[in-house]
Each structure stands twice: as structure tokens, then as C-alpha cells.
Design a protein around this motif. Structure first.
Motif, short mmCIF file in Angstrom:
data_model
loop_
_atom_site.label_atom_id
_atom_site.label_comp_id
_atom_site.label_asym_id
_atom_site.label_seq_id
_atom_site.Cartn_x
_atom_site.Cartn_y
_atom_site.Cartn_z
N ILE A 60 -6.83 112.60 -4.44
CA ILE A 60 -8.14 112.81 -5.06
C ILE A 60 -8.64 114.21 -4.73
N GLN A 61 -8.89 115.01 -5.74
CA GLN A 61 -9.41 116.35 -5.54
C GLN A 61 -10.91 116.32 -5.33
N ARG A 62 -11.40 117.37 -4.70
CA ARG A 62 -12.81 117.39 -4.31
C ARG A 62 -13.75 117.16 -5.48
N HIS A 63 -13.48 117.80 -6.62
CA HIS A 63 -14.38 117.68 -7.78
C HIS A 63 -14.32 116.29 -8.41
N GLN A 64 -13.30 115.50 -8.08
CA GLN A 64 -13.15 114.17 -8.67
C GLN A 64 -13.94 113.10 -7.92
N TRP A 65 -14.36 113.41 -6.71
CA TRP A 65 -15.07 112.40 -5.93
C TRP A 65 -16.38 111.97 -6.58
N LYS A 66 -17.01 112.86 -7.33
CA LYS A 66 -18.23 112.48 -8.05
C LYS A 66 -17.95 111.32 -9.01
N TRP A 67 -16.83 111.41 -9.72
CA TRP A 67 -16.50 110.37 -10.68
C TRP A 67 -15.94 109.13 -10.00
N ILE A 68 -15.32 109.31 -8.86
CA ILE A 68 -14.91 108.16 -8.06
C ILE A 68 -16.15 107.36 -7.65
N PHE A 69 -17.21 108.07 -7.27
CA PHE A 69 -18.46 107.41 -6.89
C PHE A 69 -19.05 106.64 -8.08
N PHE A 70 -19.16 107.30 -9.24
CA PHE A 70 -19.76 106.65 -10.40
C PHE A 70 -18.95 105.45 -10.86
N THR A 71 -17.62 105.56 -10.84
CA THR A 71 -16.79 104.42 -11.25
C THR A 71 -16.84 103.30 -10.22
#
Length: 295
Positions: A60-71
Motif C-alpha cells: 500500500i502506497q502512502r497516497h492510497q491510505w486515504k482510500w483504504i480508510f474510506f473503503t
């Protein structure tokens, strides 16, 4: 085994597992309250997922964690609690039929927020599905006046969350390993789940309460099979068949759920069954592909 045969086995397994999840929630809530069921499901699922997926988190790349949170919020945390709360008042078979609204919401939010293009047939399918939901709810309110069918709103909200979740994964996390996504989701929600479970007094009662231990067994089965293992089977089904074939589990799940409901003494009116059939007709229209032109 040949893929053409194996895909039907996988479809049957998913139908049995996911179709049985609603009655497992119902049985667990004979002793546990809805908040305990939801929180316990998160914690047990997290333990299983972490045992096999923590090594994938580094993908998981740093910028993807936002979408990990929302999902995590829309696809796991809120729906898990919303379904448990809804089944305080609704039979498991009704909950399974209302869950069939998920593909419809996937299309609606895909159009509104993610630039998905739809056909007139799909729009018609969404409207039919919503009409079926109304028939199911109002028929149920008349047939089972002791149940509060306003709790259907909680399932409606859960399926909205599922619809948003699918679109976010497709748009923003499509190139990320599926197990990494699930593991990241539960890294985010396991602490809230554990804190909520502790606050309910679960750990202070479980050791001395046999009925709670049995209920925990139902939730453990739900967590391991209905949440974790089923995701693996579903991903494999998509790989050996197609998303369209895999989505047909939406039609077969309610059959299993209704069967379990009848075994455990739930009752459905003819009009409720009709409402469920109307919902599935709408889902069929939404997912139906145009026939290829013959040369």
C-alpha cells in the motif's frame, strides 16, 4: 478440475456461505446485542486476516491510505454494524433480499460520482429494484406488525456504503493487491472494534456465560467464512469466469437465506416474496449485457 465445472462449485459455495450469514447474525443476537455482534465480527475477522495478510500491507502506497480508510468505513465498519442493528427487528430472510439492492446502488453512485456511463435499461432496472424494496417493506409491515420495518433504512444505508466502496476500489485501488486492501481496511477498523467491544462489557461476561460463548461461536463462523474466506473464493471465481457470472451470486443468496429463515421459524408473505423477486429483476436488468452482434 475443469474451470467450467469449478466455477459452479464456487458459486454454490458462495451462495451457501453468504446466504447463511444472515441467520448466523440472527442466532448470535439471541444472546448478544447488535453492537457486540458487529464489534466481535470485526475483531475476529481482523485476527484471521492479519494472520495471512500483514506482509501485503507494504504494497500500500502512502497516497492510497486515504482510500483504504474510506473503503474501510463504507465497505466494512458501518455495514457490519448496520446489518446487525437492522436484524434486531427484521428477519434474516428479509435482510438478505434487501441486501440485493447493493448492485443497484453501485450503478447509481458510479453515475453520480465516478463517471460511469449507464444505459436506459440499467436506469429502468434501478427504478424496478427500488419499487421492489418498497413492496417488500410495506408488505412486511402488514404481515409482521410486531417488527419495525423502519429498520430497513439501516440495510439501505449499508448497501449504499457497499455501492460506494465498490466504485472507490475500482477507481482508486484497482492496481492494488486485493488481500492488501482487506488487510489495510481491518488495520484501520480493528482498534475501534476492540474498543467498542470492551465498552459493551463483553470481556467481563464471556468467561462465565455459556450462552454468550455459543453466540460467539456463531460470530466466529460468520467472520471466518462469511467475511474472510468468502472473499478469497469470490476473487478466484472472478478469475476463472467473469464479473457478470460472479455477480449472479446476488440472485442465489436470498434463496439460501430464505431457506434458513423458514427452518428457524421465520414467516414470509406472498407479497414479500414478490417484492424480493421484483428487486432481483431490477438487479438482472442492471447487470444484463447487450448481446453481441452476429456477423
Amino acid at each position: 478440475m475443469d474451470a467450467s465445472k469449478l466455477k459452479w462449485i464456487y458459486l454454490g459455495l458462495l451462495s451457501l456461505i453468504w446466504g447463511s450469514s444472515f441467520i448466523l447474525i440472527d442466532q448470535a443476537m439471541n444472546t448478544l446485542n447488535s453492537i457486540q455482534v458487529g464489534a466481535l465480527r470485526i475483531v475476529i475477522t481482523a485476527i484471521f486476516i492479519f494472520s495471512v495478510g500483514l506482509k501485503k500491507v507494504k504494497l500500500i502506497q502512502r497516497h492510497q491510505w486515504k482510500w483504504i480508510f474510506f473503503t474501510a468505513m463504507t465497505g466494512s465498519l458501518f455495514p457490519i454494524f448496520l446489518f446487525a442493528i437492522a436484524q434486531e427487528q427484521l428477519d434474516s430472510s428479509v435482510a438478505s433480499m434487501l441486501n440485493s439492492l447493493t448492485p443497484l446502488h453501485t450503478v447509481v453512485f458510479g453515475v453520480l460520482f465516478f463517471g460511469v456511463i449507464v444505459t436506459k435499461r440499467q436506469v429502468f432496472g434501478v427504478l424496478i429494484g427500488l419499487a421492489g424494496a418498497l413492496v417488500l417493506v410495506f408488505a412486511g409491515a402488514d404481515f409482521n406488525p410486531s417488527q419495525n420495518y423502519w429498520f430497513s433504512i439501516f440495510i439501505l444505508l449499508a448497501t449504499i456504503g457497499y455501492g460506494l466502496n465498490v466504485n472507490m476500489v475500482k477507481r482508486y485501488l484497482n492496481d492494488l493487491n486485493a488481500l492488501a486492501i482487506v488487510t489495510g481496511n481491518f488495520i484501520i477498523i480493528v482498534i475501534p472494534g476492540l474498543l467498542i467491544l470492551t465498552y459493551t462489557g463483553f470481556f467481563g461476561e464471556i468467561m462465565n456465560n455459556t450462552e454468550m460463548q455459543i453466540a460467539m461461536g456463531y460470530v466466529a463462523i460468520l467472520s471466518l467464512f462469511g467475511t474472510a474466506i468468502a472473499k478469497v473464493i469470490y476473487n478466484r471465481l472472478v478469475q476463472i469466469s467473469s464479473p457478470v457470472f460472479a455477480s449472479s451470486v446476488t440472485y442465489t443468496m436470498p434463496v439460501v437465506a430464505i431457506g434458513w429463515g423458514l427452518i428457524f421459524g421465520e414467516r414470509l408473505s406472498v407479497y414479500q416474496v414478490l417484492g424480493g423477486a421484483i428487486i432481483l429483476t431490477g438487479v438482472y436488468l442492471v447487470n444484463k449485457k447487450k448481446k453481441e452482434a452476429v456477423a
